[in-house]
Motif scaffolding. Structure first.
Motif, PDB file in Angstrom:
ATOM      1  N   LYS A  78       0.851  -1.020  -0.198  1.00 24.34           N
ATOM      2  CA  LYS A  78       0.042  -0.156   0.176  1.00 24.34           C
ATOM      3  C   LYS A  78       0.745   1.281   0.059  1.00 24.34           C
ATOM      4  O   LYS A  78       0.568   2.349  -0.853  1.00 24.34           O
ATOM      5  CB  LYS A  78      -1.138   0.023   1.056  1.00 24.34           C
ATOM      6  CG  LYS A  78      -2.147  -0.910   1.010  1.00 24.34           C
ATOM      7  CD  LYS A  78      -3.037  -0.844   2.250  1.00 24.34           C
ATOM      8  CE  LYS A  78      -4.252  -1.803   2.322  1.00 24.34           C
ATOM      9  NZ  LYS A  78      -5.100  -1.817   3.525  1.00 24.34           N
ATOM     10  N   ALA A  79       1.862   1.023   0.888  1.00 28.68           N
ATOM     11  CA  ALA A  79       2.877   2.263   0.846  1.00 28.68           C
ATOM     12  C   ALA A  79       3.492   2.495  -0.265  1.00 28.68           C
ATOM     13  O   ALA A  79       3.614   3.757  -0.980  1.00 28.68           O
ATOM     14  CB  ALA A  79       3.888   1.980   2.047  1.00 28.68           C
ATOM     15  N   THR A 134       2.616   1.488  -3.277  1.00 20.93           N
ATOM     16  CA  THR A 134       1.544   1.832  -4.376  1.00 20.93           C
ATOM     17  C   THR A 134       1.053   3.461  -4.211  1.00 20.93           C
ATOM     18  O   THR A 134       1.099   4.294  -5.242  1.00 20.93           O
ATOM     19  CB  THR A 134       0.265   1.196  -4.262  1.00 20.93           C
ATOM     20  OG1 THR A 134       0.468  -0.326  -4.386  1.00 20.93           O
ATOM     21  CG2 THR A 134      -1.103   1.566  -5.412  1.00 20.93           C
ATOM     22  N   LYS A 135       1.072   4.002  -2.922  1.00 22.60           N
ATOM     23  CA  LYS A 135       0.834   5.432  -2.753  1.00 22.60           C
ATOM     24  C   LYS A 135       1.808   6.185  -3.366  1.00 22.60           C
ATOM     25  O   LYS A 135       1.808   7.425  -3.774  1.00 22.60           O
ATOM     26  CB  LYS A 135       0.273   5.607  -1.316  1.00 22.60           C
ATOM     27  CG  LYS A 135      -0.116   6.926  -1.061  1.00 22.60           C
ATOM     28  CD  LYS A 135      -0.304   7.187   0.326  1.00 22.60           C
ATOM     29  CE  LYS A 135      -0.858   8.838   0.438  1.00 22.60           C
ATOM     30  NZ  LYS A 135      -0.128   9.773   0.192  1.00 22.60           N
ATOM     31  N   GLU A 136       3.020   5.766  -3.103  1.00 21.95           N
ATOM     32  CA  GLU A 136       4.197   6.533  -3.483  1.00 21.95           C
ATOM     33  C   GLU A 136       4.224   6.695  -4.699  1.00 21.95           C
ATOM     34  O   GLU A 136       4.480   7.620  -5.523  1.00 21.95           O
ATOM     35  CB  GLU A 136       5.390   5.617  -3.236  1.00 21.95           C
ATOM     36  CG  GLU A 136       6.725   6.364  -3.521  1.00 21.95           C
ATOM     37  CD  GLU A 136       8.116   5.649  -2.928  1.00 21.95           C
ATOM     38  OE1 GLU A 136       8.876   5.830  -3.606  1.00 21.95           O
ATOM     39  OE2 GLU A 136       7.970   5.019  -1.867  1.00 21.95           O
ATOM     40  N   GLU A 150       1.392   6.229  -6.803  1.00 15.25           N
ATOM     41  CA  GLU A 150       0.326   7.139  -7.590  1.00 15.25           C
ATOM     42  C   GLU A 150       0.888   8.516  -7.216  1.00 15.25           C
ATOM     43  O   GLU A 150       0.375   9.624  -7.951  1.00 15.25           O
ATOM     44  CB  GLU A 150      -0.834   6.938  -6.618  1.00 15.25           C
ATOM     45  CG  GLU A 150      -1.462   5.686  -7.004  1.00 15.25           C
ATOM     46  CD  GLU A 150      -2.836   5.166  -6.141  1.00 15.25           C
ATOM     47  OE1 GLU A 150      -2.793   5.937  -5.175  1.00 15.25           O
ATOM     48  OE2 GLU A 150      -3.363   4.076  -6.512  1.00 15.25           O
ATOM     49  N   ASP A 151       1.462   9.117  -5.879  1.00 11.21           N
ATOM     50  CA  ASP A 151       1.818  10.296  -5.871  1.00 11.21           C
ATOM     51  C   ASP A 151       2.642  11.033  -6.868  1.00 11.21           C
ATOM     52  O   ASP A 151       2.475  11.753  -7.362  1.00 11.21           O
ATOM     53  CB  ASP A 151       2.467  10.578  -4.280  1.00 11.21           C
ATOM     54  CG  ASP A 151       1.263  10.314  -3.319  1.00 11.21           C
ATOM     55  OD1 ASP A 151       0.327  10.548  -3.392  1.00 11.21           O
ATOM     56  OD2 ASP A 151       1.815  10.164  -1.979  1.00 11.21           O
TER      57      ASP A 151
END
Length: 339
Positions: A134-135, A137-139, A141-142
């Motif tokens: 998740k971390a 993936t968020k990175e 996406e950001d």
């Protein structure tokens, strides 16, 4: 797994006492004497592992397991069946329902401890891996969103000194989308896609884009091409963000009455995200300082947008925008050209 919580479910008090005696020294143990209570307790306390009897009156263990796996709140909890049933078919049914292991009665303390410890460790590793995924993936996406924002700002720098226009109008677009009752996921998509609305300006000659005088007919036609150029730059892609960015780039200069470009779409044939961007884009352009003009007052900008309701803009969206104008002003002030 320190301080893990184990839920023991069995309709026989003696069996519960045995399992509690085996586990209480190492874990927090909660108990339930039937299926309905187990489901209620699992949803309320969300244990780290469940030891579940199969043969219980009313709701048997298989049904309890099935319901646990159907509920998103409890579907991830490891379930170990503890039962006197030893047939292969019984074990197969349990595994098919999502159980991770089987312990047969009468239970052996070393076996119970070993199985519980193993599955709690696996569960802990799985959760850590999910958090890392998740971390990451968020990175990613950001990073993707930042690239999109910077590309949008690159286009704005051709005729705007700071490029803050894309930042402000992205916030206005999300604000208007939220006020219009659109889903949260959609509102975040439009916020992240909005910066690409004028990416096509990259393909517009500077002589036209920066001309201080009024454009002639041929120059105006060339200027209008930026909508289609923007769509071509973004391209066709299955990613929802890029799909929306392409629709916005292509259609944000269409007008409610059909007098816009490039296709002369009208009314709801214009994608709603493009209708939202049209208002956000014009409001920011009017209320911002440019080398060739002073900033309009908010009241004058809103008055013009109202006057264009049903012509340039979607009337319903204009009404929604008027409801959030105070919040829009806060956004403008926090991202002004001199900040």
């Amino acid at each position: 797994m320190d301080n893990a919580t184990v839920l023991v479910v069995d309709d026989t008090p003696e069996n519960i006492d045995i399992l509690v005696g085996i586990l209480a020294q190492d874990y927090k143990v909660k108990v339930a004497i039937d299926g309905p209570r187990a489901l209620t307790l699992a949803a309320k306390t969300v244990p780290d592992l469940i030891l579940l009897d199969v043969m219980m009156p009313g709701m048997n263990g298989y049904e309890v397991c099935k319901r646990l796996k159907q509920d998103p709140l409890t579907s991830h909890i490891p379930v170990i069946f503890v039962t006197a049933l030893t047939e292969v078919a019984d074990e197969t049914q349990g595994f098919e329902l999502g159980a991770v292991d089987y312990i047969t009665k009468p239970v052996s303390a070393p076996v119970v401890k070993a199985r519980v410890k193993t599955h709690l460790a696996l569960y802990d590793q799985k959760r850590l891996l999910e958090q890392e995924v998740k971390a990451r993936t968020k990175e990613l996406e950001d990073t993707r969103f930042e690239i999109i924002r910077r590309l949008g700002r690159a286009a704005e720098y051709k005729d705007n000194e700071t490029g803050l226009h894309v930042i402000r109008m992205s916030h206005y677009a999300r604000l208007l989308a939220v006020q219009s009752g659109l889903p949260d996921k959609y509102c975040e998509l439009i916020y992240n896609a909005a910066p690409m609305h004028d990416i096509g300006k990259i393909g517009t000659p500077d002589a036209i884009l920066k001309k201080p005088d009024k454009l002639d007919e041929q120059e105006w036609l060339e200027m209008q091409r930026h909508a289609e150029i923007g769509a071509e730059i973004i391209g066709e892609h299955s990613d929802p963000l890029l799909e929306m960015a392409r629709r916005i780039a292509l259609s944000h200069h269409e007008k409610w009455d059909g007098s816009g470009y490039p296709f002369g779409l009208s009314g709801t044939d214009i994608p709603i995200e493009a209708r939202i961007i049209a208002i956000a884009d014009v409001f920011d352009a009017l209320t911002s300082i440019r080398p060739y003009k002073k900033a309009w007052s908010v009241a004058d900008a809103v008055a013009l947008i109202e006057s264009e309701s049903g012509k340039h803009f979607d009337p319903e969206l204009v009404n929604h925008f008027k409801q959030v104008i105070d919040e829009a002003v806060k956004i403008r002030d926090s991202h002004n050209e001199t900040a």
